[in-house]
Enzyme design. Structure first.
Site, PDB file in Angstrom:
ATOM      1  N   ALA A 161      -1.888   2.966   5.185  1.00 21.13           N
ATOM      2  CA  ALA A 161      -2.075   1.238   4.806  1.00 21.13           C
ATOM      3  C   ALA A 161      -1.375   1.625   4.409  1.00 21.13           C
ATOM      4  CB  ALA A 161      -3.059   0.562   5.165  1.00 21.13           C
TER       5      ALA A 161
ATOM      6  N   THR B 192       4.950  14.406  -8.576  1.00 23.45           N
ATOM      7  CA  THR B 192       4.619  12.930  -9.199  1.00 23.45           C
ATOM      8  C   THR B 192       3.621  13.439 -10.861  1.00 23.45           C
ATOM      9  OG1 THR B 192       3.034  12.337  -8.089  1.00 23.45           O
ATOM     10  CG2 THR B 192       5.015  11.656  -6.575  1.00 23.45           C
TER      11      THR B 192
ATOM     12  N   ALA C  10      -3.022   3.151  -5.948  1.00 24.57           N
ATOM     13  CA  ALA C  10      -1.449   3.151  -4.780  1.00 24.57           C
ATOM     14  C   ALA C  10      -0.221   3.268  -5.905  1.00 24.57           C
ATOM     15  CB  ALA C  10      -2.041   2.203  -3.879  1.00 24.57           C
ATOM     16  N   ALA C  11       0.041   3.805  -6.863  1.00 22.10           N
ATOM     17  CA  ALA C  11       0.920   4.552  -7.342  1.00 22.10           C
ATOM     18  C   ALA C  11       2.062   5.476  -6.935  1.00 22.10           C
ATOM     19  CB  ALA C  11       0.946   4.872  -8.885  1.00 22.10           C
ATOM     20  N   GLY C  12       0.703   6.710  -6.706  1.00 18.02           N
ATOM     21  CA  GLY C  12       1.153   7.542  -5.399  1.00 18.02           C
ATOM     22  C   GLY C  12       1.415   7.338  -4.340  1.00 18.02           C
ATOM     23  N   ASP C  13       1.414   6.459  -3.388  1.00 19.94           N
ATOM     24  CA  ASP C  13       1.411   6.084  -2.385  1.00 19.94           C
ATOM     25  C   ASP C  13       2.414   5.039  -2.240  1.00 19.94           C
ATOM     26  OD1 ASP C  13      -1.169   6.752  -1.151  1.00 19.94           O
ATOM     27  OD2 ASP C  13      -2.287   4.961  -1.514  1.00 19.94           O
TER      28      ASP C  13
END
Ligand code: ADP
Ligand code: NA
Length: 313
Positions: A45, A225, A259-262
């Site tokens: 999400a 990343t 959620a940095a990676g998301d």
């Protein structure tokens, strides 16, 4: 669903966030700071919302429970104009929940109770509906908070139809070589890259070596990343030429790395799907995710496209 949308198949979790001055040790009861915050999250999400805010047209497939969290998770997608018609409310399982302890330096410790997420694609009716939408999609985006069997089956189906698969190998798990060879863009962080390759990834140099190893599995584009150090993208263009691109991250004051990676996955997917060259897509993704870490919450902290472009233009 409109033609050409990006299809995300993944998790939805209600994040329950408590600020702490440090992480508790085993057997300890620790008083957190302030009250509980509920923020919509889940890697699938989060990536869907990131893409919608960054200019993508998005459909999401997933599973929630028949409970108030499930309703809030669905509302959060609909508010972002994401097509949520492939999200099923499970009869038996609870909505996914993540317990997040957030430290003053913005780092976190997380425990996920996956609930309904672990039924995604297990029910053949839902799987068939996902396949029908996949045929019309511009790309398929997957993470590993749903059954691995569903990830394997969808990757195979997308490769057969000729739809590019963007796979975020999070949380870290190894996957069969046959599945990896069907992936177009593999995105992983340093820990995930170490687990998949069996080699240490602690610097840009390590990342270059490991990215080349992973490309050897038959993956066209590998992206690693590197947190505050930005990200590395290795790709082979249509002429067979290798590109090895490193993008440093801007220096920011860190509030919440959740959620940095998301955000990175969402931004890179939108830019690549628009046909942007890999350098531009990588710059966009690094700046988008750097902005995310300056704001609180998973979905609540995801930036808008204009904001990202203004941060480096
Ligand atoms: P994950 O969140 O999956 O562990 P990373 O920590 O590698 O992944 O972060 C993903 C991206 O978010 C990085 O490539 C970078 O662009 C951005 N980012 C993360 N932490 C910072 C930071 N402290 N400063 C600036 N950018 C960051
Ligand atoms: Na990640």
């Amino acid at each position: 669903m409109a033609q050409g949308a990006i299809l995300v198949v993944g998790s939805l979790n209600m994040d329950q966030v408590v600020r702490v001055t440090r992480m508790p040790v085993v057997g300890e009861t620790l008083l957190g700071a302030g009250s509980l915050k509920l923020v919509p999250g889940g890697k699938g999400a989060n990536q869907a919302v990131a893409m919608a805010r960054l200019g993508g047209q998005v459909a999401m497939a997933g599973r929630v429970g028949r409970d108030p969290f499930g309703e809030r998770l669905l509302d959060a997608l609909e508010t972002e104009r994401i097509d949520a018609s492939l999200i099923v409310a499970d009869q038996d399982e609870a909505s996914g929940v993540a317990f997040i302890f957030l430290s003053p330096d913005g780092d976190n410790s997380i425990i996920v109770a996956a609930g309904a997420n672990m039924q995604v694609g297990e029910d053949e009716e839902q799987f068939a509906r996902i396949l029908a939408v996949l045929r019309q999609a511009s790309a398929l985006v997957l993470q590993l908070e749903i059954p691995i069997e569903t990830v394997k089956r969808l990757t195979k189906a997308a490769a057969e139809i000729g739809i590019p698969v963007i796979l975020n190998l999070a949380p870290a798990q190894s996957l069969p070589r046959a599945t990896l060879s069907e992936v177009s863009v593999l995105i992983l962080n340093e820990t995930e890259a170490s687990i998949l390759s069996g080699q240490r990834v602690e610097s840009v140099e390590d990342a270059r070596i490991v990215a080349a190893v992973l490309q050897g599995y038959g993956i066209k584009t590998v992206v690693i990343t590197l947190g505050a150090h930005g990200a590395l993208l290795v790709t082979i263009d249509d002429a067979g030429k290798m590109h090895n691109i490193y993008q440093a991250a801007p220096r920011v004051s860190v509030v919440d790395t959740t959620a940095a990676g998301d955000c990175f996955v969402g931004a890179l997917t939108v830019a690549l799907t628009e046909g942007q060259p890999p350098e531009d897509a990588l710059r966009f993704a690094v700046h988008a995710s750097a902005l995310k870490v300056t704001k609180f919450g998973a979905q609540s902290g995801l930036p808008m496209r204009e904001e990202v472009l203004a941060s480096y233009h």
